[in-house]
Design a protein around this motif. Structure first.
Motif, PDB file in Angstrom:
ATOM      1  N   LYS A  59       0.829  -1.214   0.000  1.00 49.43           N
ATOM      2  CA  LYS A  59       0.000   0.000   0.000  1.00 49.43           C
ATOM      3  C   LYS A  59       0.862   1.262   0.000  1.00 49.43           C
ATOM      4  O   LYS A  59       0.568   2.223  -0.708  1.00 49.43           O
ATOM      5  N   ASN A 110      -3.455   2.478  -6.980  1.00 46.72           N
ATOM      6  CA  ASN A 110      -3.897   2.390  -5.584  1.00 46.72           C
ATOM      7  C   ASN A 110      -5.286   1.770  -5.472  1.00 46.72           C
ATOM      8  O   ASN A 110      -5.575   1.045  -4.531  1.00 46.72           O
ATOM      9  N   ALA A 162      -6.347  -1.773  -3.476  1.00 50.28           N
ATOM     10  CA  ALA A 162      -7.510  -1.817  -2.572  1.00 50.28           C
ATOM     11  C   ALA A 162      -8.535  -2.855  -3.042  1.00 50.28           C
ATOM     12  O   ALA A 162      -9.182  -3.540  -2.243  1.00 50.28           O
ATOM     13  N   ASP A 212      -7.453  -6.295  -2.036  1.00 47.62           N
ATOM     14  CA  ASP A 212      -7.709  -6.421  -0.608  1.00 47.62           C
ATOM     15  C   ASP A 212      -9.189  -6.731  -0.327  1.00 47.62           C
ATOM     16  O   ASP A 212      -9.529  -7.620   0.449  1.00 47.62           O
TER      17      ASP A 212
END
Lengths: 417, 265
Positions: free
Chosen positions: A180, A306, A310, A313
């Motif tokens: 991250k 980014n 995410a 995740d």
């Protein structure tokens, strides 16, 4: 015999042909024709998405998944929720792989006054280390889910030949937490650059799915900044492909004009669907993105990276909670025709496939993101010659156009296919 | 077209202090093998420390007009310009290495045969299109190839091993085993024993059996082994598929190879 002056640091072979007298430019695509749309005719449905990733080694997963979407749409196959999640993870990994390669090795070095990624390892080791770690992460995810970092193996009609174990997923989850920071690093790098200030209005196209998630796999509708909203099954009435006598790639048009696909277009049409930090990064640059400046595609890619971290995740949380359904959906090949699409690193990728009753291909049409962008690139290049590049020397004009072309992250290998 | 199997391999003979002059080139292709090089990250940068990159269009703008110790060439020379470029590279290169299936054995683009091209141009581009393409063949159809790094794409560790051998003046060698050995190491059950298609027994090893491990057959992208008993494998596959299907299966990566021509033409 003199050879063409191929543009460096882009995928595939092309040349900028500058007409100094008339102050115009065109982009000649000089890659050989591999004729994939002919090659897969008569092939079985399950060979198509094995062969077509070879169109592009930078985005092979994109070709694999868009081709699978067409096959699955044609045979009416619906995937289990966990297979959908795994496909989203796989495509997110692909998009990170491609964006990292493009930003750190092809597109941004020149903004640092450096020629190559190899040089960056000496001049800007922090950037180089971030690039290598992000690439290693995305390769690892692609390998764990898809079987290999380049040219995926496991995805098949109705699911996957091989599913990851819960331990595999936990391992990816742990690694995702580590990268991250590197996503933020990439954003800070790209946001710190001053991009040439080109302004030219165009239409931005994106495909979206049936829900309100950020567009990735199995999109179903085409939307645009000029209010278009149609099923992807009607793509051929929206996008016309033109054959040019100086190019082996066809150039796409909509209503006789260029349009743009890719990260910047996704932001124009779907920025409100970005996850977590990517949403904040977009908001910080909202004013900048309101300019119609194609050079900002680099910044959009850095922010999107980014989002994809995410996204991985988020899907992992779902799979770790719900478990992985290891079944492959049953289906019967049948005489059919369908379009499949996905939002891949460079924009929308369309596959149209028709099959006979044995599941053999009778017709194939593939329109890649770069093929869609080619007209827009030429229109932008000519705008540069009239505006920000007007008083520059022919060499400087060429350099600026090269920079523009790199901002699009074009894949000329894809565009010819 | 014939791929010569037995040839004297050129080697590099350099003083230790001299940097190796390297060129990396792509003909028409997916550039996936170069992506594998980039994915090697720090490992490939370590290799580059002993190397001067004279020309690498995908990686850098700078290029020099200089002779080369090693040329790594990926892809299929499909256009006239590419065939010309390939010949020019050969003339100034000591050790010419084919990188990946397209360059080494023809691979996927070679599925399309020369006499099919015109019909496909008409179907895809429309009548009157003036193509640049001539034919999709491996490098050896036009120039002498000193060594081939196999795979679609190549395996990163194999690339490092082979490049280091070439760099240190050795003639590189293939792994002395087929994909079956890779497969045993991965503890995969044998597909052929399960009645499923596979080209593993005839295929050059070194790929770590990624395809079989991922649930697919071996499609032979590393090329056929010199000692391969192709008729014996064909006898097994005859129980699973008809002759046309078998030709298609073998022809996915191997269509431009002498082995394919011998058994399926």
């Amino acid at each position: 015999m003199s050879l063409p002056n191929y543009i460096a640091k882009i995928e595939g072979h092309g040349e900028i042909q500058l007409d100094v007298e008339n102050n115009t430019a065109r982009l000649a695509i000089l890659e050989g024709e591999r004729l994939f749309e002919g090659m897969i005719v008569q092939k079985r449905h399950n060979e198509t998405y094995w062969i077509t990733p070879r169109i592009c080694g930078v985005c092979p997963i994109a070709h694999n998944l868009a081709c699978l979407a067409a096959v699955e749409n044609a045979f009416g196959v619906s995937l289990s929720p966990s297979s959908v999640a795994l496909r989203r993870i796989l495509l997110a990994a692909q998009n990170i792989q491609s964006h990292v390669l493009h930003l750190y090795f092809l597109s941004l070095p020149e903004y640092l006054g450096v020629d190559s990624g190899v040089e960056i390892s000496k001049t800007h080791p922090v950037h180089f280390k971030a690039a290598v770690a992000l690439r290693a992460f995305s390769d690892m995810v692609a390998e764990t889910i898809g079987g290999r970092a380049v040219h995926p193996i496991t995805p098949t009609t109705g699911g996957f030949h091989k599913y990851p174990s819960q331990d595999d997923l936990k391992m990816i989850k742990k690694e995702t937490a580590k990268v991250k920071k590197l996503g933020e690093h990439t954003y800070n790098f790209a946001a710190g650059i001053i991009y040439p200030d080109l302004r030219r209005g165009t239409e931005y196209f994106t495909t979206v799915g049936d829900d309100d998630s950020y567009p990735m796999t199995n999109t179903s509708r085409v939307i645009s900044t000029k209010g278009l909203n149609q099923s992807i099954q009607e793509y051929s009435s929206l996008i016309k492909e033109k054959v040019k006598d100086y190019s082996t790639a066809k150039f796409s048009e909509h209503n006789g004009r260029g349009f743009m696909v890719g990260s910047l277009a996704r932001f124009k049409n779907a920025h409100d669907r970005l996850l977590g930090p990517a949403r904040e990064m977009y908001d910080k640059n909202k004013e900048l993105f309101s300019h119609h400046n194609s050079f900002l595609n680099n910044l959009a890619q850095a922010i999107e990276l980014n989002h994809f971290i995410a996204e991985i995740d988020k899907q992992l949380d779902f799979l770790l909670k719900e478990g992985v359904d290891e079944k492959i959906a049953e289906f019967q090949p049948r005489e059919s025709r369908a379009v499949g699409s996905a939002e891949v690193p460079r924009g929308t990728l369309y596959y149209e496939l028709a099959f006979d009753n044995d599941g053999r291909v009778t017709y194939a049409n593939i329109i890649t993101p770069t093929a869609q962008n080619l007209t827009n690139i030429e229109e932008d290049a000519n705008e540069i010659l009239k505006t920000i590049g007007k008083d520059k020397s022919p060499e400087e004009k060429k350099d600026l156009i090269e920079k523009l072309i790199r901002a699009y992250d074009p894949c000329l290998s894809c565009s010819v296919h | 077209m014939a791929i010569k199997r037995k040839r004297k391999t050129n080697i590099i003979n350099k003083k230790k202090a001299d940097k190796i002059k390297l060129g990396i080139f792509d003909m028409t292709d997916c550039e996936g093998c170069e992506v594998v090089l980039v994915s090697l990250g720090a490992q490939i940068v370590d290799f580059f420390k002993h190397v001067e990159i004279i020309d690498w269009r995908l990686g850098q703008k700078m290029k020099k007009d200089d002779d080369l110790d090693i040329a790594l060439i990926e892809g299929s020379p499909i256009t006239g310009d590419e065939i010309e470029q390939l010949k020019q590279i050969r003339e100034k290169t000591k050790v010419l290495v084919a990188l990946g299936a397209c360059a080494a054995i023809g691979g996927i683009p070679a599925i399309v045969e020369k006499d099919q091209r015109e019909g496909m141009y008409n179907a895809i581009y429309g009548a009157g299109y003036k193509p640049l393409g001539i034919d999709s063949l491996p490098l050896a159809a036009y120039v002498k190839v000193d060594f081939s790094i196999h795979g679609c794409p190549v395996d990163g560790e194999e690339v490092v091993r082979i490049l280091n051998e070439v760099k240190s003046g050795k003639a590189p060698q293939y792994r002395g085993y087929s994909v079956c050995y890779d497969c045993k190491q991965k503890e995969n059950p044998c597909r052929l024993l399960e009645g499923k298609a596979c080209l593993g027994p005839i295929t050059q090893g070194g790929c770590k059996a990624v395809c079989v491990s991922g649930g697919l057959p071996c499609w032979g992208c590393f090329g056929s082994r010199k000692e391969a008993n192709i008729p014996a494998l064909m006898e097994i596959l005859e129980k699973q598929m008809n002759k046309k299907e078998m030709a298609d299966f073998f022809g996915t990566f191997l269509k431009a190879t002498p082995e394919y021509k011998r058994y399926f033409k």
